[in-house]
Scaffold this active site. Sequence first.
Site, short mmCIF file in Angstrom:
data_model
loop_
_atom_site.label_atom_id
_atom_site.label_comp_id
_atom_site.label_asym_id
_atom_site.label_seq_id
_atom_site.Cartn_x
_atom_site.Cartn_y
_atom_site.Cartn_z
N SER A 85 -19.76 -8.78 -45.44
CA SER A 85 -19.09 -8.57 -46.72
C SER A 85 -17.89 -7.67 -46.49
O SER A 85 -18.02 -6.59 -45.91
CB SER A 85 -20.05 -7.93 -47.73
OG SER A 85 -19.42 -7.66 -48.95
N LYS A 134 -20.89 -4.55 -43.38
CA LYS A 134 -19.75 -4.27 -44.25
C LYS A 134 -18.54 -4.12 -43.36
O LYS A 134 -18.56 -3.36 -42.38
CB LYS A 134 -19.98 -2.99 -45.06
CG LYS A 134 -18.92 -2.77 -46.13
CD LYS A 134 -19.01 -3.82 -47.21
CE LYS A 134 -17.82 -3.76 -48.15
NZ LYS A 134 -17.91 -4.77 -49.21
#
Length: 364
Positions: free
Chosen positions: A231, A161
């Site tokens: 992401s 992330k």
Amino acid sequence: MKTRVTRLTAAAPDDLSALAQAIESGEIDPSRVVAVLGKTEGNGCVNDFTRAFATRTLRRFFVEALALSEAQVDERIAFVMSGGTEGGLSPHWLVFEVDNTPCTAPSNLPGLAAGVAFTRDFLPEEIGRTTQVELTRDAVLQAMDAAGIQRVEDVHFVQIKCPLLTAARINEAASRGQSVACHDTYESMGYSRGASALGVATALGDLAEADVSDAHICKDWSLYSTRASTSAGIELLRNEVLVLGNASGWDPEFRIGHAVMEDALDVGAIARALGSIPQGTQIELTPHSLAGLLVKAEPSACGSIRGNRHVMSDDSDINGSRHARALVGGVLAGQLGDTRLFVSGGAEHQGPNGGGPLAIIVRT
């Protein structure tokens, strides 16, 4: 030692009822949780606040469950939220626990090993540039060490992330006389994902550190990782890294394999991923044995799939990555008979053009 993976259905970005029930029944021990991956039903773009909403809800849940501060929870658990469940994809959580208790009956087979590490917060001018590549590389190696994975070839997937640029962050850098990788906030998601993926590639030996410069990021698509899934989100400023692989000394009840989807229709990647798993017996995919599937999706830049034109990149109403998630999710769900798949859009430097890395976690 043992890594356990539990897949839980979510009725909303703040629905933790299944998690609470699993803890109450003893299925999950909150003190052993090292990461929670979530697929949320937002748009997956800059203004997808379902990711931040889910992250905040999870953080508060574990603050209460563990009687810790938010800072202490952030030091031990990676929250990786991926927005976008287009098509038939189903919102869900993947909860990773690590039990460091030595196995009472060691196996000759390696088992699923999981390690978590975090970079420091990035300055806006560092996002999408080689500083992010380098710090991500270091975090991947730290996570491997935490998992006890000694060989890079035993790493099968790295889930990250990463942050993005907002107007406020761009302006803050400008106030200090600093430039940023780009001024389009949506485009910055790709730069952050791409730099993070190249950090994985250099950590795992897919690329040499000297092969990557600022000029290559989101420009030279011949450079990519076969095991990175990144992401981007507005809810953080650091990279949160989860390394998954197979290692000796870990309980082989759970194992992981990976392959690369060469294009959006490449369902054969599932069989190739299964074939990469160290096996003592034949692994048969069933609703019970499929513990999780993670994959990247991206429209092919050439505008076609196996010679047939697609218009995913030409739609001004719906972003191309959203089309790609729906397409790849439908293709794989039809093969597996399951829609709780972690399909993430935006595959910059993650697999070949129009394809992407795929990992499958099985319970044997």
